[in-house]
Design a protein around this motif. Structure first.
Motif, PDB file in Angstrom:
ATOM      1  N   LYS B  91       0.842  -1.200   0.000  1.00 20.16           N
ATOM      2  CA  LYS B  91       0.000   0.000   0.000  1.00 20.16           C
ATOM      3  C   LYS B  91       0.877   1.251   0.000  1.00 20.16           C
ATOM      4  CE  LYS B  91      -3.985  -2.189   2.259  1.00 20.16           C
ATOM      5  NZ  LYS B  91      -4.719  -2.397   3.532  1.00 20.16           N
ATOM      6  N   GLU B 113      -7.420 -15.329  -3.814  1.00 19.69           N
ATOM      7  CA  GLU B 113      -8.385 -14.279  -3.455  1.00 19.69           C
ATOM      8  C   GLU B 113      -9.827 -14.746  -3.647  1.00 19.69           C
ATOM      9  OE1 GLU B 113      -7.299 -10.315  -5.174  1.00 19.69           O
ATOM     10  OE2 GLU B 113      -5.446 -11.363  -5.666  1.00 19.69           O
ATOM     11  N   ALA B 126     -17.638 -10.538  -6.790  1.00 24.63           N
ATOM     12  CA  ALA B 126     -17.021  -9.581  -5.870  1.00 24.63           C
ATOM     13  C   ALA B 126     -17.150  -9.986  -4.404  1.00 24.63           C
ATOM     14  CB  ALA B 126     -17.639  -8.205  -6.069  1.00 24.63           C
ATOM     15  N   ASP B 127     -17.922 -11.033  -4.146  1.00 25.95           N
ATOM     16  CA  ASP B 127     -18.218 -11.331  -2.738  1.00 25.95           C
ATOM     17  C   ASP B 127     -17.363 -12.447  -2.161  1.00 25.95           C
ATOM     18  OD1 ASP B 127     -20.273  -9.541  -3.156  1.00 25.95           O
ATOM     19  OD2 ASP B 127     -21.636 -11.148  -3.761  1.00 25.95           O
ATOM     20  N   LEU B 139      -6.109  -9.639  -1.536  1.00 21.25           N
ATOM     21  CA  LEU B 139      -7.385  -9.023  -1.912  1.00 21.25           C
ATOM     22  C   LEU B 139      -7.531  -7.648  -1.279  1.00 21.25           C
ATOM     23  CD1 LEU B 139     -10.079  -9.197  -3.375  1.00 21.25           C
ATOM     24  CD2 LEU B 139     -11.030 -10.443  -1.421  1.00 21.25           C
ATOM     25  N   SER B 140      -7.097  -7.538  -0.032  1.00 21.66           N
ATOM     26  CA  SER B 140      -7.274  -6.251   0.623  1.00 21.66           C
ATOM     27  C   SER B 140      -6.291  -5.223   0.052  1.00 21.66           C
ATOM     28  CB  SER B 140      -7.194  -6.469   2.134  1.00 21.66           C
ATOM     29  OG  SER B 140      -6.231  -5.684   2.714  1.00 21.66           O
ATOM     30  N   TRP B 142      -5.419  -5.186  -3.151  1.00 23.94           N
ATOM     31  CA  TRP B 142      -6.057  -4.774  -4.409  1.00 23.94           C
ATOM     32  C   TRP B 142      -7.203  -3.804  -4.162  1.00 23.94           C
ATOM     33  CZ3 TRP B 142      -6.298  -3.106  -8.912  1.00 23.94           C
ATOM     34  CH2 TRP B 142      -7.510  -2.987  -9.596  1.00 23.94           C
ATOM     35  N   LYS B 143      -8.031  -4.060  -3.146  1.00 20.54           N
ATOM     36  CA  LYS B 143      -9.161  -3.163  -2.867  1.00 20.54           C
ATOM     37  C   LYS B 143      -8.670  -1.757  -2.533  1.00 20.54           C
ATOM     38  CE  LYS B 143     -12.784  -6.452  -1.699  1.00 20.54           C
ATOM     39  NZ  LYS B 143     -13.567  -7.146  -0.649  1.00 20.54           N
ATOM     40  N   TYR B 144      -7.583  -1.694  -1.788  1.00 17.93           N
ATOM     41  CA  TYR B 144      -6.987  -0.405  -1.462  1.00 17.93           C
ATOM     42  C   TYR B 144      -6.496   0.294  -2.729  1.00 17.93           C
ATOM     43  CZ  TYR B 144      -3.784   2.981   0.639  1.00 17.93           C
ATOM     44  OH  TYR B 144      -3.129   4.126   1.006  1.00 17.93           O
ATOM     45  N   ASP B 146      -7.362  -0.191  -5.781  1.00 21.78           N
ATOM     46  CA  ASP B 146      -8.497   0.137  -6.647  1.00 21.78           C
ATOM     47  C   ASP B 146      -9.159   1.439  -6.201  1.00 21.78           C
ATOM     48  OD1 ASP B 146     -10.300  -0.302  -8.730  1.00 21.78           O
ATOM     49  OD2 ASP B 146     -11.671  -1.431  -7.444  1.00 21.78           O
ATOM     50  N   SER B 147      -9.412   1.568  -4.897  1.00 19.80           N
ATOM     51  CA  SER B 147     -10.115   2.765  -4.440  1.00 19.80           C
ATOM     52  C   SER B 147      -9.201   3.995  -4.490  1.00 19.80           C
ATOM     53  CB  SER B 147     -10.707   2.528  -3.042  1.00 19.80           C
ATOM     54  OG  SER B 147      -9.844   3.006  -2.054  1.00 19.80           O
ATOM     55  N   TRP B 158      -4.672  -5.806 -11.878  1.00 20.39           N
ATOM     56  CA  TRP B 158      -4.292  -6.770 -10.855  1.00 20.39           C
ATOM     57  C   TRP B 158      -4.358  -8.164 -11.469  1.00 20.39           C
ATOM     58  CZ3 TRP B 158      -2.080  -6.039  -6.345  1.00 20.39           C
ATOM     59  CH2 TRP B 158      -2.226  -6.951  -5.282  1.00 20.39           C
TER      60      TRP B 158
END
Lengths: 303, 303
Positions: B91, B113, B126-127, B139-140, B142-144, B146-147, B158
């Protein structure tokens, strides 16, 4: 070697017949309607007519029998009552063959003989309960052949076929249907196609049966590539090779709840006992199937 | 284009570095220890040292970042607490990259993931709740990314990697372990290996990452062949190519109950967005990996 092939005019049968002729076997081809493939000898025969079957066996006295005939009406065959007729006819065919001195039997089984539970389908799993009439009838035919073989000294094998494709497949089946629709510029409505299946080109299926026939291998043996691919991947490879991606509608049709996610084959018996690995990749096999359907369509159009 | 590659000395990283150099990019390679691959520029760096990371970003100002570094200690990495350190470091790396003008980010994700539930792994699901710390941390991350990309205007992708093999793989992992054991004439104890996995040769994995880097594709994308094969089939193909079948003991080790039967990838994003299909078949890829390990072993023996 004098080999009798049933279903010789069919999708697999015509390729098996051709390859057996190339091996210089004396090939007797049996089907309801004859055609010419190589230098085989044709016998038009209704396998449900047991008297006619006995007459033919008495006349030819084949040493080898490759039994491919069965009901294969797309969509219908899974649970058609005709399966019971084919089971009965197949058992009689086997008995008539051995009664007239036959020794080597090879029959066409199916992956539907296995319970579809996400695990690899293995020949050694003896407790599977097939969920379709087709699978049940094939399995019960094999069990009969297996036990009668031990009594009569016949050497019997049973090639369990998974998914296949190639020239001469019934036009309403997946691969030809997709190709012909794209050729005609029509939309192709599909399920989402996420289920994994083992696809093998018909020429590799046929070659496996020919090697099996020309061996002393006994028992059930999976005829499959060892690769499981998503059905959507097959559809999209065809579309991509034909530049018809925009015609494919994945997810337009609902997926049946009963559709298993995975049907994959253990191929170790095929690999080790027959030293066989498929020679046609999915991409090459689809490519040549597209070419074949184009050439047939062009020939039909020019008539 | 000025591209910075982390994990550049690793299994995938060295192949990615080579291919990026071949594309005439200015390639800055980052790892804890440098080596020479092509005409890349090396920077020895500990990615956990955030000050050093910021200094390097300020100095180089890369336009592109390919982030491959992560803990990969065989057997340990699935649930190692180090995953959290790598999540934090990743990150920070991303933030430092964009703070210094970076625009194009490509990171290494993983099939872990996804929830492994026998269904095709699809990027649009996505779930999913990953069952390992490794999967959760990736996964976390990537979510960071992405946002934060939406806030900073970075264009981020990714690549979710499945199973892979090839030269320079850690010797204790499956493929090199089997090859080296057979080379040494030792028995290879395996599980029954019936689980289906998607294997891709490292050169195809690397080529996918290079194409991804050189594209504007955003979001997660599976890096996989689209073919699922039984692990036993991989082991037995190696054994058969080395004539070492008698050394393989399938079923000698128990299969973990938590081991999923199937982990298979939907490859439509890879196929359609990057026009990529793997160029190395499993059989050819194993063959060349065997040759590579033989040549390395011979070189070591002659020293």
């Amino acid at each position: 070697v004098k080999v009798l092939v049933t279903g010789a005019s069919g999708f697999i049968g015509r390729e098996v017949t051709k390859r057996l002729c190339e091996r210089r076997f004396e090939v007797h081809a049996v089907a309801r309607k004859s055609l010419t493939i190589a230098d085989e000898i044709w016998h038009e025969l209704d396998l449900f007519d047991s008297g006619a079957v006995d007459n033919l066996m008495r006349q030819i006295k084949p040493t080898h029998l490759v039994h491919l005939a069965w009901t294969t009406e797309p969509g219908q065959f899974w649970n058609s009552p005709e399966n019971h007729d084919w089971e009965r006819a197949s058992k009689h065919l086997f008995d008539s063959f051995t009664a007239h001195g036959g020794k080597r039997f090879v029959g066409a089984g199916t992956c539907a003989e296995y319970e579809w539970n996400e695990k690899l389908c293995r020949e050694s799993d003896a407790d599977s309960v097939p969920s379709t009439v087709y699978g049940q009838s094939k399995l019960s035919t094999w069990k009969y052949v297996d036990s009668r073989s031990q009594e009569t000294g016949a050497i019997s094998a049973w090639g369990r076929i998974f998914w296949l494709y190639g020239p001469h497949e019934h036009p309403s089946r997946l691969v030809p249907h997709v190709i012909k629709s794209i050729l005609a510029g029509r939309h192709v409505d599909c399920t989402s196609g996420e289920q994994l299946r083992d696809f093998m080109h018909v020429s590799d299926v046929a070659e496996s049966f020919v090697r099996l026939t020309d061996s002393q291998v006994t028992g059930p043996i999976n005829i499959a590539s060892g690769n499981a691919v998503a059905v959507r991947e097959v559809v999209l490879q065809i579309a991509s090779q034909m530049s018809g991606e925009q015609l494919v509608r994945l997810g337009a049709l609902p997926t049946k709840a009963s559709e298993p996610h995975v049907v994959a084959a253990d191929v170790q018996r095929l690999t080790s006992l027959l030293s066989f690995r498929p020679s046609v990749s999915l991409s090459d096999g689809l490519n040549s199937t597209i070419s074949w359907i184009k050439s047939v369509s062009a020939a039909a159009a020019s008539k």
